[in-house]
Design an enzyme around this catalytic site. Sequence first.
Site, PDB file in Angstrom:
ATOM      1  N   HIS A  68     -10.690  24.753  17.238  1.00 46.02           N
ATOM      2  CA  HIS A  68      -9.884  23.983  18.196  1.00 46.02           C
ATOM      3  C   HIS A  68      -8.404  24.268  17.965  1.00 46.02           C
ATOM      4  O   HIS A  68      -7.574  24.010  18.829  1.00 46.02           O
ATOM      5  CB  HIS A  68     -10.190  22.476  18.116  1.00 46.02           C
ATOM      6  CG  HIS A  68      -9.701  21.821  16.862  1.00 46.02           C
ATOM      7  ND1 HIS A  68     -10.241  22.097  15.624  1.00 46.02           N
ATOM      8  CD2 HIS A  68      -8.710  20.940  16.632  1.00 46.02           C
ATOM      9  CE1 HIS A  68      -9.596  21.395  14.700  1.00 46.02           C
ATOM     10  NE2 HIS A  68      -8.666  20.691  15.286  1.00 46.02           N
ATOM     11  N   LYS A 109     -14.016  28.791   5.511  1.00 48.65           N
ATOM     12  CA  LYS A 109     -14.159  28.973   4.068  1.00 48.65           C
ATOM     13  C   LYS A 109     -15.003  30.209   3.816  1.00 48.65           C
ATOM     14  O   LYS A 109     -15.905  30.521   4.594  1.00 48.65           O
ATOM     15  CB  LYS A 109     -14.870  27.760   3.440  1.00 48.65           C
ATOM     16  CG  LYS A 109     -14.648  27.655   1.954  1.00 48.65           C
ATOM     17  CD  LYS A 109     -13.292  27.056   1.675  1.00 48.65           C
ATOM     18  CE  LYS A 109     -13.104  26.629   0.258  1.00 48.65           C
ATOM     19  NZ  LYS A 109     -12.024  25.627   0.191  1.00 48.65           N
TER      20      LYS A 109
HETATM   21  N1  GLU Z   1      -8.852  26.497  -1.111  1.00 50.74           N
HETATM   22  C1  GLU Z   1      -7.904  25.458  -0.844  1.00 50.74           C
HETATM   23  C2  GLU Z   1      -8.591  24.234  -0.281  1.00 50.74           C
HETATM   24  O1  GLU Z   1      -9.753  24.009  -0.501  1.00 50.74           O
HETATM   25  C3  GLU Z   1      -6.725  25.931  -0.004  1.00 50.74           C
HETATM   26  C4  GLU Z   1      -7.033  26.436   1.344  1.00 50.74           C
HETATM   27  C5  GLU Z   1      -5.856  27.097   2.043  1.00 50.74           C
HETATM   28  O2  GLU Z   1      -4.752  27.052   1.542  1.00 50.74           O
HETATM   29  O3  GLU Z   1      -6.088  27.685   3.104  1.00 50.74           O
HETATM   30  O4  GLU Z   1      -7.985  23.397   0.332  1.00 50.74           O
END
Ligand code: GLU
Length: 475
Positions: A68, A109
């Site tokens: 989004h 992720k």
């Molecule tokens: N891995 C981190 C989290 O779980 C940072 C993610 C990011 O900065 O994009 O929030």
Amino acid sequence: MNDVKTQGLSFRQSVNHMVDRALTALGIEPGLARAMKTCNSVLQVSFPVRIRGKIEVFKGWRAVHSIHRLPAKGGIRYDLKVCQDEVEALASLMTYKCAIVDVPFGGSKGGLHIDPRQYDRDELELITRRFARELARRGFLSPATNVPAPDVGTGQREMAWILDTYKTLYPEDINYIACVTGKPVAHGGIRGRVEATGRGVQLGLREFFRHMEDVKAAGLEGGLADKRIVVQGLGNVGYHAAKFLQEQDGAKIVAIIERDGALIDDNGLAVEQVRQYMNETGGIKGFPGASYVEDGAAVLEKECDILLPAALEGVIHTGNAARIQAKIVAEAANGPVTFEADEILRSRGIVIIPDAYLNAGGVVVSYFEWIRNIHHMRFGRMERRFDEVRGQHIVSALEMMTGEKAPDWMHTELVRGADESDLVYSGLDDTMRLAFQDICAVRDMAEGRHDYRTAAYMVAVQKIARSYADLGVSV
Ligand code: GLU
């Protein structure tokens, strides 16, 4: 599907059940609720790399939970627990996290099923570059659509390799440097990103302790000074959070739990020294002057004011939730409390400051880094000297008008332009304060008055639902 089981529910199911509480409280229509919870796309790749003369096959994923807002944002994890269920759960957490702290990104992720400690630097570089190529070629790595960052088992070094791989593939992309965040400062990173998640935990806790009524409801009083904290995991997040809380807020770190056991000292452990000892010896066992307990998990149950889980998901579960004796569980990690354990803790009056708010500092500063990258200039570069000169004029004017010399502290504070670190700190502090105030504004609508998780998800869901309503669900 290869699910991470945290008791009856997988991690993804656990997160969804928690979000359901917010969806129900807001009366979100079931179709929209389903759409919001569903992961938009998941890429699974398997690729061979020749390591020490033998071919090894690595398996990795990148999940995009929501689009989004673009780019979709979230870390890349290197760990043996990584599986599709986990990356989907973590990607969905990123969506809600970004919405709560007003970062205009979707949630994503990635993860590689690997124990990074088994490989040397050159091997990890080969593996990371190959993974990055797989992601980029399939549209799961790009400054416009999907921007990774560090997570468990990865850091600046991995981000630099990913950046360089992307740049080699797409040299004509003028914004190539924004394809990852959490890079080294020398390669377009931003000052303050390494410690950002830990710093955000500190700033989030400080904001909680400014709300006296909430502190009282947790069975505590006063500020953070002398509060007894148990930290689980002294990695990047746990180390910085504990260090800042100890050195700047006067909190006492009474226990540190690591892979090889736990250290306890009711007078407070020196976080910096423990970390140095860990760097030298690979663990905490044998650290002088503190008691050592081999069964680290048992120390989660130690009586304390704040329990700060800062490692992996699912460490507080139905098997130990009834025995947790902290007043506050401050979720520095993603998903440390399972859905069932969350119900148990809350029924026992334990306050949970949820991950989607408390550990958002990392992505907030990633947002600043991404803006810096597409802006192609460091924050403060244009105005710093100008502000200094203006500050000098103010001091001179004050001195002229009063006929007195300004005290040194006033001179130093006024004749000073903000540099990048000052601005990052200021932006993060403001974000953490405002987000908690937003959560408090809806907290009373959540079923349990001090259910900050449901309140935080309600903040997120309202924003995401608005975006769905404005844009429509399909194009
Ligand atoms: N891995 C981190 C989290 O779980 C940072 C993610 C990011 O900065 O994009 O929030």
